[in-house]
Write a protein that holds these residues in place. Structure first.
Motif, PDB file in Angstrom:
ATOM      1  N   UNK A 172      -5.669   2.896  14.971  1.00  0.00           N
ATOM      2  CA  UNK A 172      -4.804   2.057  15.806  1.00  0.00           C
ATOM      3  C   UNK A 172      -4.924   0.613  15.348  1.00  0.00           C
ATOM      4  N   UNK A 173      -3.803  -0.006  15.091  1.00  0.00           N
ATOM      5  CA  UNK A 173      -3.778  -1.389  14.672  1.00  0.00           C
ATOM      6  C   UNK A 173      -3.026  -2.233  15.696  1.00  0.00           C
ATOM      7  N   UNK A 174      -3.396  -3.517  15.783  1.00  0.00           N
ATOM      8  CA  UNK A 174      -2.656  -4.434  16.634  1.00  0.00           C
ATOM      9  C   UNK A 174      -1.358  -4.785  15.925  1.00  0.00           C
ATOM     10  N   UNK A 175      -0.230  -4.245  16.396  1.00  0.00           N
ATOM     11  CA  UNK A 175       1.061  -4.433  15.751  1.00  0.00           C
ATOM     12  C   UNK A 175       1.896  -5.471  16.499  1.00  0.00           C
ATOM     13  N   UNK A 176       3.069  -5.739  15.946  1.00  0.00           N
ATOM     14  CA  UNK A 176       3.923  -6.769  16.533  1.00  0.00           C
ATOM     15  C   UNK A 176       4.230  -6.465  17.990  1.00  0.00           C
ATOM     16  N   UNK A 177       4.439  -5.173  18.290  1.00  0.00           N
ATOM     17  CA  UNK A 177       4.775  -4.785  19.658  1.00  0.00           C
ATOM     18  C   UNK A 177       3.644  -5.045  20.632  1.00  0.00           C
ATOM     19  N   UNK A 178       2.404  -5.150  20.108  1.00  0.00           N
ATOM     20  CA  UNK A 178       1.258  -5.394  20.972  1.00  0.00           C
ATOM     21  C   UNK A 178       1.026  -6.886  21.206  1.00  0.00           C
ATOM     22  N   UNK A 179       1.716  -7.708  20.481  1.00  0.00           N
ATOM     23  CA  UNK A 179       1.546  -9.153  20.604  1.00  0.00           C
ATOM     24  C   UNK A 179       2.762  -9.745  21.308  1.00  0.00           C
ATOM     25  N   UNK A 213      -1.099  -8.678   8.705  1.00  0.00           N
ATOM     26  CA  UNK A 213      -0.846 -10.115   8.562  1.00  0.00           C
ATOM     27  C   UNK A 213       0.447 -10.542   9.249  1.00  0.00           C
ATOM     28  N   UNK A 214       1.463  -9.659   9.247  1.00  0.00           N
ATOM     29  CA  UNK A 214       2.741 -10.024   9.835  1.00  0.00           C
ATOM     30  C   UNK A 214       2.625 -10.289  11.326  1.00  0.00           C
ATOM     31  N   UNK A 215       1.663  -9.628  11.986  1.00  0.00           N
ATOM     32  CA  UNK A 215       1.445  -9.877  13.410  1.00  0.00           C
ATOM     33  C   UNK A 215       1.098 -11.338  13.648  1.00  0.00           C
ATOM     34  N   UNK A 216       0.209 -11.888  12.814  1.00  0.00           N
ATOM     35  CA  UNK A 216      -0.202 -13.284  12.966  1.00  0.00           C
ATOM     36  C   UNK A 216       0.967 -14.232  12.722  1.00  0.00           C
ATOM     37  N   UNK A 217       1.799 -13.895  11.719  1.00  0.00           N
ATOM     38  CA  UNK A 217       2.911 -14.786  11.369  1.00  0.00           C
ATOM     39  C   UNK A 217       3.911 -14.874  12.513  1.00  0.00           C
ATOM     40  N   UNK A 218       4.285 -13.722  13.070  1.00  0.00           N
ATOM     41  CA  UNK A 218       5.316 -13.721  14.105  1.00  0.00           C
ATOM     42  C   UNK A 218       4.782 -14.112  15.477  1.00  0.00           C
ATOM     43  N   UNK A 219       3.517 -13.850  15.735  1.00  0.00           N
ATOM     44  CA  UNK A 219       2.956 -14.204  17.038  1.00  0.00           C
ATOM     45  C   UNK A 219       2.633 -15.677  17.140  1.00  0.00           C
ATOM     46  N   UNK A 259       2.507  -6.183   3.093  1.00  0.00           N
ATOM     47  CA  UNK A 259       2.254  -7.351   3.932  1.00  0.00           C
ATOM     48  C   UNK A 259       0.777  -7.621   4.116  1.00  0.00           C
ATOM     49  N   UNK A 260      -0.030  -6.566   3.989  1.00  0.00           N
ATOM     50  CA  UNK A 260      -1.477  -6.720   4.089  1.00  0.00           C
ATOM     51  C   UNK A 260      -2.004  -6.485   5.493  1.00  0.00           C
TER      52      UNK A 260
END
Length: 329
Positions: free
Chosen positions: A4-11, A103-109, A268-269
């Motif tokens: 389980x990863x922290x994804x965009x939907x979780x942020x 990494x994309x989670x950090x960029x968009x959040x 994306x990493x």
């Protein structure tokens, strides 16, 4: 089970200039501030040996034999007594937990969850260790009910009232005045508040919070304590009731390790973080039998099994806690 990863939907993707906020975990950590846990450096230095459990041998107290008058008869030798020994065993625990952040989670959040995960390590492990402690307490109580006549447990079959603490404390007879803290569910606390039985004492820090006390015991309220079929199990502790030694994590990655996966997230990493802890908790007067553990180290659920525990204390008076079971609605 898939990772389980922290994804965009979780942020939360904020609008421009909006600040990402973090919702604090609601579980109580007061159990760590109430003087229940303690670390013994002398014992910690002996825990560097290997093994799934840790032997903690000790001596029993001297007996209660009356003293005897002397005489002048050279042939009359006083009978020799001996001091007994006991073997206590603590459960060694090496635990881990992992978090993954693309990494994309950090960029968009607009905020870096990696930094938050690192900052919250202490609080996370406090909560996780609390659940481990509860598993141990449940296991010791289950063994006591199964094999020691339940002399460590007071069961009322009714909602908590003012006399329950007295009745429970006197399971230890003349040691009844040694208790310092009661760890209870909010429903038990509610019943006591409705009966106007809670006192509040200012903390030693200027401007600090008021600390609740019940009949001289510091009250720690926590909804993680055991609940089953309407029965709520509160715990009453003596001072420094639970030995808890944290040990170095002697693995290559250490207590917090990072691993980059540059191809994941379709290039994306992803950064993976693994937190680890090595600790040895122990309830004085008990022996961890390790009779029902599937892995190298017992899970919280396995620690809660009666089969994994045995009392070595010769009397309930030598134990450091008791359990009070009440029925709340």
């Amino acid at each position: 089970m898939a990772d389980a990863y922290t994804r965009i939907a979780d942020a939360i993707v904020p609008s421009v200039y909006a600040q990402y906020s973090f919702e604090e975990h609601v579980q109580s950590l007061e159990i760590y501030q109430a003087g229940i846990l303690f670390s013994d450096p002398a014992i910690a230095s002996k825990l560097s040996m290997g093994g799934r459990s840790v032997d903690m041998p000790g001596w029993k107290d001297l007996g209660n034999d009356p003293s005897e008058p002397v005489n002048d008869d050279p042939a009359d030798s006083i009978e020799m007594k001996k001091i007994g020994s006991r073997r206590e065993v603590a459960a060694r625990n090496v635990r881990a937990q992992a978090w993954g952040v693309p990494d994309l989670t950090s960029i968009l959040a607009g905020d870096d969850p990696q930094k938050l995960i690192v900052r919250r390590q202490t609080e996370y492990w406090q909560r996780a260790n609390k659940l481990t402690l509860l598993g141990i307490l449940k296991g010791v109580v289950a063994d006591n009910i199964a094999n020691d006549g339940g002399d460590l447990v007071r069961t009322t079959g009714a909602s908590i009232v003012d006399t329950d603490i007295i009745e429970a404390a006197y399971l230890m007879g003349d040691r009844a005045d040694k208790f310092k803290t009661i760890w209870m569910h909010s429903k038990q606390m509610k019943a006591l508040k409705l009966a106007d039985l809670i006192d509040y004492v200012p903390s030693s820090e200027q401007g600090g919070p008021l600390i609740p006390y019940y009949m001289g015991l510091r009250a720690v309220v926590d909804d993680d304590i055991p609940v089953a079929a309407g029965v709520y199990t509160a715990f009453m502790f003596k001072d420094k009731a639970i030995l808890w030694n944290e040990l170095p994590v002697n693995t290559e990655g250490g207590p917090l390790e990072f691993d980059r996966k540059p191809r994941q997230g379709h290039g994306g990493g992803v950064t993976e973080m693994v937190g680890r802890r090595h600790f040895v908790p122990h309830v004085p007067g008990t022996r961890f039998l390790d009779a029902s553990s599937a892995g190298e180290f017992a899970t919280d659920a396995e620690l809660a099994l009666a089969a994994n525990w045995d009392r070595t204390a010769s009397s309930v008076k030598n134990m450091t806690f008791i359990a009070l079971k009440t029925t709340e609605v």
